[in-house]
Every structure is written in C-alpha cells, then in structure tokens.
Design a protein around this motif. Structure first.
Motif, short mmCIF file in Angstrom:
data_model
loop_
_atom_site.label_atom_id
_atom_site.label_comp_id
_atom_site.label_asym_id
_atom_site.label_seq_id
_atom_site.Cartn_x
_atom_site.Cartn_y
_atom_site.Cartn_z
N TRP A 242 0.82 -1.22 0.00
CA TRP A 242 0.00 0.00 0.00
C TRP A 242 0.84 1.26 0.00
O TRP A 242 2.05 1.23 0.26
CB TRP A 242 -0.95 0.03 1.19
CG TRP A 242 -0.38 -0.49 2.49
CD1 TRP A 242 -0.62 -1.71 3.04
CD2 TRP A 242 0.52 0.18 3.38
NE1 TRP A 242 0.06 -1.85 4.23
CE2 TRP A 242 0.76 -0.70 4.46
CE3 TRP A 242 1.15 1.43 3.40
CZ2 TRP A 242 1.59 -0.37 5.52
CZ3 TRP A 242 1.98 1.75 4.47
CH2 TRP A 242 2.20 0.85 5.51
N HIS A 243 0.16 2.36 -0.31
CA HIS A 243 0.72 3.70 -0.14
C HIS A 243 0.14 4.25 1.15
O HIS A 243 -1.03 4.05 1.43
CB HIS A 243 0.32 4.61 -1.29
CG HIS A 243 0.53 4.00 -2.63
ND1 HIS A 243 1.75 4.05 -3.27
CD2 HIS A 243 -0.29 3.30 -3.44
CE1 HIS A 243 1.64 3.41 -4.43
NE2 HIS A 243 0.42 2.95 -4.56
N ASP A 244 0.98 4.94 1.89
CA ASP A 244 0.51 5.43 3.19
C ASP A 244 -0.54 6.52 3.02
O ASP A 244 -0.58 7.21 2.01
CB ASP A 244 1.69 5.95 4.01
CG ASP A 244 1.67 5.34 5.40
OD1 ASP A 244 0.56 5.02 5.86
OD2 ASP A 244 2.75 5.18 5.99
N LEU A 249 -1.35 7.39 9.27
CA LEU A 249 -0.25 7.98 10.04
C LEU A 249 -0.80 8.60 11.33
O LEU A 249 -0.19 8.49 12.39
CB LEU A 249 0.46 9.06 9.21
CG LEU A 249 1.28 8.52 8.03
CD1 LEU A 249 1.86 9.66 7.22
CD2 LEU A 249 2.39 7.60 8.54
N GLU A 250 -1.97 9.20 11.21
CA GLU A 250 -2.60 9.80 12.38
C GLU A 250 -2.96 8.71 13.39
O GLU A 250 -2.75 8.86 14.59
CB GLU A 250 -3.83 10.56 11.92
CG GLU A 250 -4.40 11.50 12.97
CD GLU A 250 -5.83 11.91 12.61
OE1 GLU A 250 -6.07 12.21 11.42
OE2 GLU A 250 -6.67 11.91 13.51
N ARG A 272 -5.77 3.71 3.31
CA ARG A 272 -4.56 3.64 2.51
C ARG A 272 -4.93 3.26 1.08
O ARG A 272 -5.90 2.53 0.86
CB ARG A 272 -3.61 2.57 3.05
CG ARG A 272 -2.90 2.95 4.33
CD ARG A 272 -2.29 1.70 4.89
NE ARG A 272 -1.51 1.95 6.09
CZ ARG A 272 -1.24 0.99 6.96
NH1 ARG A 272 -1.69 -0.22 6.80
NH2 ARG A 272 -0.51 1.26 8.02
N ALA A 273 -4.13 3.74 0.14
CA ALA A 273 -4.34 3.34 -1.25
C ALA A 273 -3.66 1.98 -1.46
O ALA A 273 -2.45 1.87 -1.32
CB ALA A 273 -3.74 4.38 -2.18
N ASN A 319 4.54 0.86 14.44
CA ASN A 319 3.19 0.29 14.42
C ASN A 319 2.95 -0.62 13.22
O ASN A 319 1.81 -0.83 12.80
CB ASN A 319 2.13 1.39 14.49
CG ASN A 319 2.32 2.25 15.72
OD1 ASN A 319 2.84 3.35 15.63
ND2 ASN A 319 1.93 1.73 16.86
N LEU A 320 4.01 -1.14 12.66
CA LEU A 320 3.89 -2.07 11.55
C LEU A 320 4.61 -3.35 11.92
O LEU A 320 5.52 -3.36 12.76
CB LEU A 320 4.52 -1.48 10.28
CG LEU A 320 3.92 -0.15 9.82
CD1 LEU A 320 4.78 0.45 8.72
CD2 LEU A 320 2.50 -0.36 9.35
#
Lengths: 350, 486
Positions: A242-244, A249-250, A272-273, A319-320
């Motif tokens: 994905w793209h962030d 992020l928030e 996310r995209a 967080n990943l």
C-alpha cells in the motif's frame, strides 16, 4: 566341506578369528558422535568437520553484483518459502521457473506442528525427486529447516484472518522468515525471492521480470482465481502492499508503542491506497509504483538490503509488523520499495 | 605320463640324481582333494566373508564410509550423491544453545570485524590459541573492510599457520574471510574515532559491517555467536565457557583499559553497556527521528548506570546486571537471537545504533540482555593525541631532569677534585667530636634521671591542671551555692 578346513589350528581359522576380534575392538573403541544429531548427520558440513581441519575460504563480497540482467551476470538467487502446507501446484510452478536452476538456491522453514510434518514429508519427497533427476532441473542447493518456536493458532482461513490473532500470527511468521533468511543468505547470494507456499501460479520468467526493474525491493500484485457462477475470474488477495495515508499515520501517532495497524479490517479503516486495487485491465505489466508497505506472498529483494539489516520485525516497528515493517525498515535504511500493479501472481484458493 | 617323470606319486620332489637314500616308501597315498583346490575355495570363502563383514561395518558405522571409500578409490560414491551435497536438513531446536555447550558440541560462530588492524593481529592470534573452548567447534568469520594496510594477507598467513598447527587441538572449524568495502566516511584514528560529531555516521557504518558479516556467515547449525574486537589486550581464555554458563540470550563482560600510572593506572573503556534511565528516555523523545544518542559525551547527559562504573575489582565475577544497551568489544549471544532478526541497526532504532541498538532490539523482542560488572576484560590502551603530547612533555621533562642531575653530579665531582683533600683535618675533628660526645653522654645520664622524674612531674601537672579545673568548677559551684544561698 572338508572337516580339516575348520580344524582349530588351521591358520585360516586363526585369521578369521583375528578379523572378528579386530572388528570387535573397533566396535568398542570407535569414537561415538553424540554431538551429531540424526538430522545433521546427513549434511555435508558435519562430515567435513569430523574429518579434517576447517577450510579457509576467501570471499569477495565486493564482486557480488545485483543487476537488471541477473542471468547474464550469473547472479545467485535465494528462493525462500516459509512452508505451512505443501501444494503440488506450488512446487510445479516452482519447477517451471525459467531462470537457470543451478543459480537458484531453495530454502524452506517448516513449523513444528502435525500439519508441518505432513508438509515436510511431501516436500522432502518432491525435493529428492528433483535433485536426483536430470541435471538441468536440479537446484544449486536446498536447505530444509524445522522451526525452533511454536506456531500459535491452527492456520485455517477463518482463524488466520481474525484480527485478534493477527499480531501473534504475523509475529511468528516474521520470526520464521528471519530464521530462514539469516541462516541461508550466503556469501554468493545476489537476490532474495520470497515466495509463499500458497502461490500456485506465476509467470515462468518471474525472476528475470522482477530483476529487470533493478529495484532494491519489488513486489508483484497478488491475486486469486475463483469461479463466479461458473465463470473463471480473478480478485485481489494480498492487501499488504500500500501507499501510506494521512489517516493511517494519524492512527499510528495515537497508538501505543506495541500496537499494530493491520490492513483490510473494518475495525481499522486506514484509507490507505492499496496496490491490489490499482490494477488496470490490459495495463502495462511493467509499470512501477513506489510503496510504503509491501506484502510477502511474492517479494524480490536485493541481498544487500537484507545484509544491511532489513528484516521482518516480529514486534511493532512504527506500528507495523512483518513484511509491512520490513518495508519501513528498508526505507529507514535508504531503500525505496516498488510495486508492479499489473504484474500478477496467483494465490491458492481454499 | 610326464608327471611321473618329474615327481613321485606321494608328492616327493623328483630328483634326477637318485643317489640319496630315502626312507619314505614310494607308494600310492590317496588324498581326498588336491591341496590347491581346497585352498582356493577357502580363499574365495574368506574373501566373501571379509566383503560381507565390510558391508555390514559400513552399514553399522556410516562414518567408516568417509574414511574407507576415498582410500580405496571409491570416493566418487560419496560425491556423486547429489542429495548429500545439495540438500541439507536442520532442526533448529537442536541449535538453541545451552549452558554447557562444549559438552554438547554446540558450534560457535566467532565474528571479528576488522579494519586496518594489522598491528593487533599477533596479539589477537595469541588469544585465539589460548581459547579453552574446543577449537573445532568454533567457526571463524572475519570481515575486512576499507583496509589500507596489510590486514588481509597477514590474517591469511596467521590463519594458515593456525590451521596447520601440529597440535590437533589448535585448528578451528570453517573459516570465512570476507572482503567488503563500505566506503569509510570517517577516518579511524583514535582522535577522530571518538569525536562526538563523528559518532553517529561511524557507528552506522560499523553496524552495516557487522550485519554483512553475520548474515553472510551464520548457518543453521550454529548455536552461539561470539563477537570479539581484535584489540582486546587481556581476557581469560575460558571467557566463552564463563559467559555461556550464565545461559543468557545476550551477555557481555565489563571492559576496562589499563592506563599509564600518571593517568591513574586503569579506566572504564566500554561505556555502551548501560541500563536505561528516565532521563535518557525523556531526552530520546526530544530528539528527531535520525538522531543517535551516544554515551560518554557531555552533549548527551543521560545519567544511565553504566556497567563499567559498577566494577568492583574484588567483586564476584558471576554477578549479573540487566542492561539495555550493550558494548561490542565482546558479546556472546545465542544464535537464535540473530535468527529471530535482532541485528545491529544501521539506522536510528529508538535513538540508538549499532551495538546499543542491538541491545535495545533484543530487549524489544523479550530476550535477556545481561552484563557482568565484576568480570573484566582489558582493552588495548592506545594513547590519544592529548596523551601523546602529554607523554612527550613528560619525556622532555624527564630528560631535562636527568640532564640537570647529571650536571649537578659533575659539578660536585669537579668541586671535590679541585679542592684539597680535607680528610686529615676531618679525622682530627672527628676525634674531637667523639670526645665531646662522650662528655655529653655522661651529662645525658644525669638528665635522664631528671627525665625519669619528668613524666611524674608532667603527670602531676596534668593532675594539677585537673584539680585546678575542678577547683574552678568548685568555685562556680560554691558561687552558685552562694547565689542560691543568698
């Protein structure tokens, strides 16, 4: 038979006795090897260490290349698979890869479960067949490992995707990947191709196609074939590329250090995209897109990325976790992952 | 028959000259079987039995194959088997690492990152020879990077000597020499190396080197990984066993270095082994993502308890201390720590890089990270530029002092030579002095008598003083009484 041949004083009888005695003595005094496990005794390394003194080998890692033309430069590819189940379709697809087999090394890690045992037996039979078969089909080497930690939940489709079980499952998966990676990546490895055991269909030129882009980390789009009212169709499967998004992020900034964001759950809308949805029918299979997260079903990595330390975090890294955490770590080390939205590999349909 | 013309029927040799008298009767003695034939049969039988025994032996002891077959020219049987060389099976549960690894034959991967370390090699190899852990269980891995001196050829030379040592306990297991240049951004001499600004990029390159070394050499059959710097001057030869006995995932000893006397004799060296502090965590939160906290610099006051400063020279060497950051001079870790993915971050991981980041990451994955405050190894002392200047100054001072002393001596000698010999006069004076001394002696006896009385007098004085004091008190008392009376 003449009785005199076995007369006690016959020198030949004496010789026979002596030979038997000798065997007995050797049996008594031959050094036992309690250190070599039955598993290892098959391997060449233990044999070597038992006989002679260790070899001094000089490796020039400056000369190991990773280029867009791996076949021409005779670059070694390490193909790694954490094996939960053995699908014959996976193995057949693997054998169809057109990249020269003598430049491919295989690595498998199998969990210590009943399912793992079954998979291992099938895998060993398959490997034996190939490695004894015609020379051109043989792989350069095969390493098969049993995991040294427990796999938590049974891996059936429903349990596997329950959100609560995700973190533990992905952490275990990450550890399995790391164990496999760091023990098999060698001095000659140029590329590492991660291919999950449930990827049953890829183009045979997979390795050449992915290497062609000359990217540090590159991931094709993972789809699944299914029957829609008897009509064969395909649908996206792997949502970890994905793209962030600002939303994600928030979310991460509000989360605790040990919390993990997972993709593809209603409870956790990240906006996310996803690369899975970026495929265009009839699009250029070689169009690239930069990614922030990558999936691990099929993933091509330059060896130097892993050598620099990019691994699959079994803990919450920004967080990943696992492959998504890996993408983040690669980026922290200065490598940008890319995806190929129109280049498809297919996942097994359960 | 021609046969009878050559010999007698009973087997006696035919001799053309029949002159000698023979006692044996020349008559027919039948034999059940010709000797040659039954012998041949037996030989065939023995050969068959020996062959059978050999096959059985090979079946019972597979290790014989390696010894026997190549000597018989049957080595191709071993090498032709493709599964033997290309398929390897490992159960990682057999390589978890235990407290008494040397008894269980656990293999150690011994990693040494080197850069321009030619000068340290003789010392390093003296250490290598002394290790008490079975050498054949230790696989060595060296990474030589960005070296401008003769590190690599020298290293090869030393290793070849070591592997060809007549002593069978000397040679190590497999040895990998890995050459890889990273493009050194910072110069490696002492002054630059320890400057604050140089720390972060330097440590990131170091981390990279360590990761390349480990990933290229770690194999599934390794149970332990030991990291050791080449410039350790003194360390116990039993260090591997000593650290292993604690059975921790990651363990480090205390690292000090000896100093010249004028600098205090010794000093803590490795400040990277520490326990996390609240101050440091608060500091970390204020820094940006890529910042790296380094210890031992005034710029980052972390107030962390350092392993190095907690050393007691007479303390129990087995005392353990939980730590969060580790120093890289001598680390023993279970291989499963590295297998799980813990490595030396070449980026800022929780505001730390390299070995400190390694400690942090190991902690993050719930591995035990421990330091031994009272188990000390000694790092080589390399004088810094300041020290060198100071030593130069001291040397100069010493020379000046020596010169001055020499001049003084010469002057005295000159004086003595230039003037007449005064010995005679001195002799006379001596006698006079002796006579005077005798007189003094007799006088002294008298004084001694007085002296004997002295202490008494002195004591009396004391008593008197006391009395006086009490008397004074008395006065006060009486005065008080008087006041009361009034």
């Amino acid at each position: 038979m003449a009785p005199r041949a076995f007369r006690r004083t016959n020198p030949i009888t004496l010789l026979l006795g002596f030979v038997i005695f000798l065997c007995f003595v050797i049996f008594l005094f031959s050094p036992s090897h309690p250190t070599t496990s039955p598993v290892l005794s098959k391997s060449a390394t233990s044999v070597k260490s038992k006989i002679g003194r260790g070899q001094i080998t000089h490796y020039q890692l400056n000369n190991v290349t990773t280029t867009a033309d791996p076949e021409g430069n005779r670059e070694r590819v390490l193909l790694l698979t954490p094996l939960a189940r053995f699908y014959p379709e996976y193995w057949n697809n693997l054998l169809k890869l057109s990249y020269p087999h003598e430049l491919i090394e295989l690595g498998f890690i199998v969990p210590k479960t009943r399912e793992g045992n079954a998979a291992l037996a099938k895998l060993e039979a398959a490997v034996k067949k190939v490695q004894h078969g015609p020379k051109k089909n043989r792989f350069h080497g095969v390493t098969i490992m049993r995991q040294d930690f427990d796999t938590p939940t049974p891996q059936n489709e429903k349990d596997r995707h329950a959100l609560a079980a995700q973190k533990l499952r992905r952490a275990t998966m990450a550890r399995a990947r790391n164990s496999l990676l760091f023990t098999t990546i060698g001095t000659e490895t140029s590329w590492v191709l991660w291919l999950d055991s449930d990827i049953v269909e890829t183009p045979p030129t997979l390795i050449q196609d992915l290497a062609r882009h000359d990217k540090a980390v590159i991931v094709p789009n993972c789809y699944q074939r299914y029957q829609n009212n008897g009509k064969p169709e395909i649908r996206p499967y792997d949502f970890n590329s994905w793209h962030d998004s600002p939303r994600a992020l928030e979310m991460a900034s509000k989360m605790g250090k040990d919390d993990v964001i997972f993709e593809g759950y209603k409870e956790m809308a990240t906006y996310r995209a996803l690369m899975a949805y970026e495929r265009v029918d009839g699009g250029d299979p070689h169009s690239e897109t930069p990614l922030e997260g990558v999936g691990g079903t099929a993933l091509m990595v330059k060896a130097e990325v892993h050598r620099d330390g990019a691994m699959f975090p079994p803990f919450a890294f920004y967080n990943l976790i696992e492959t998504e955490g890996f993408a983040k770590m690669a980026r922290r080390l200065g490598y940008q992952p890319y995806g190929l939205p129109n280049y498809l590999v297919y996942h097994y349909n359960e | 028959m021609p046969r009878h013309s050559h010999a007698h029927s009973n087997g006696h040799a035919y001799s053309p000259s029949q002159n000698t008298f023979s006692i044996s009767p020349h008559r027919f003695q039948p034999r059940t079987r010709p000797a040659l034939r039954w012998r041949r049969q037996l030989i065939v039988k023995i050969a068959a039995i020996a062959f059978f025994a050999g096959v059985v032996l090979l079946l019972i002891f597979p290790s014989f194959r390696d010894l026997l077959l190549p000597t018989l020219g049957l080595g191709f049987i071993l090498t032709d088997d493709p599964t033997l060389s290309t398929v390897r099976h490992y159960d990682l549960n057999n390589y978890l690492g235990t407290a008494r690894g040397w008894e269980r034959g656990e293999r150690i991967l011994f990693c040494v990152p080197l850069r321009d370390a030619e000068a340290h090699l003789p010392m390093f190899f003296a250490h290598m020879r002394n290790f008490t852990y079975p050498h054949h269980l230790i696989d060595l891995a060296f990474l030589v990077s960005d070296s401008k001196d003769q590190t690599l050829p020298k290293l090869k030379e030393y290793l070849t000597d070591l592997q060809n040592d007549p002593d069978d306990r000397m040679p190590f297991g497999d040895i990998s020499l890995i050459e890889k240049d990273f493009g050194q951004k910072v110069k490696q001499d002492v002054e630059n190396r320890h400057g604050f600004a140089a720390q972060a990029p330097r440590r990131k390159t170091m981390a990279q080197a360590r990761n390349w070394l480990l990933s290229a050499s770690l194999r599934p059959h390794h149970s332990w990984v030991y990291w050791r710097d080449a410039d350790v001057e003194t360390a116990p030869p039993t260090i591997l066993e000593d650290l292993m006995r604690h059975n921790k995932d990651v363990i480090v000893p205390n690292v000090w270095r000896p100093l010249p006397d004028w600098l205090g004799g010794e000093q803590p060296y490795d400040l990277n082994s520490w326990q996390e502090s609240e101050t440091a965590l608060a500091l970390a939160d204020t820094l940006d993502e890529d910042a790296v906290i380094v210890e031992g610099y005034a710029e980052y006051a972390t107030w962390r308890p350092h392993l190095a400063y907690l050393r007691d020279p007479y303390g129990d060497p087995d005392v353990e201390m939980e730590i969060d950051g580790v120093g890289g001079v001598s680390i023993l870790a279970k291989a499963r720590v590295f297998r799980s993915g813990v490595h030396f971050p070449a980026f800022s991981f929780e505001k730390h890089a390299e070995t400190e980041g390694f400690g942090k990451m190991a902690k993050r994955m719930h591995f035990s990270v421990v330091g031994l405050p009272h188990y000390t190894i000694w790092h080589l002392y390399e004088p810094s530029a300041d020290d060198l200047k100071h030593m130069e100054r001291m040397e100069e001072e010493r020379k000046m002092k020596e010169a001055a002393e020499k001049a003084e001596k010469e002057k005295a000698a000159k004086l003595a030579n230039n003037f007449e010999n005064q010995n005679e006069q001195w002799q006379k004076d001596k006698e006079a002095v002796a006579a005077a001394a005798k007189e003094q002696e007799t006088k002294k006896d008298k004084i001694l008598v007085g002296g004997e009385a002295g202490p008494h007098a002195h004591a009396g004085e004391g008593e008197a003083a006391g009395a006086k004091k009490s008397h004074e008190n008395g006065i006060v008392d009486t005065a008080g009484n008087e006041v009361k009376k009034e």
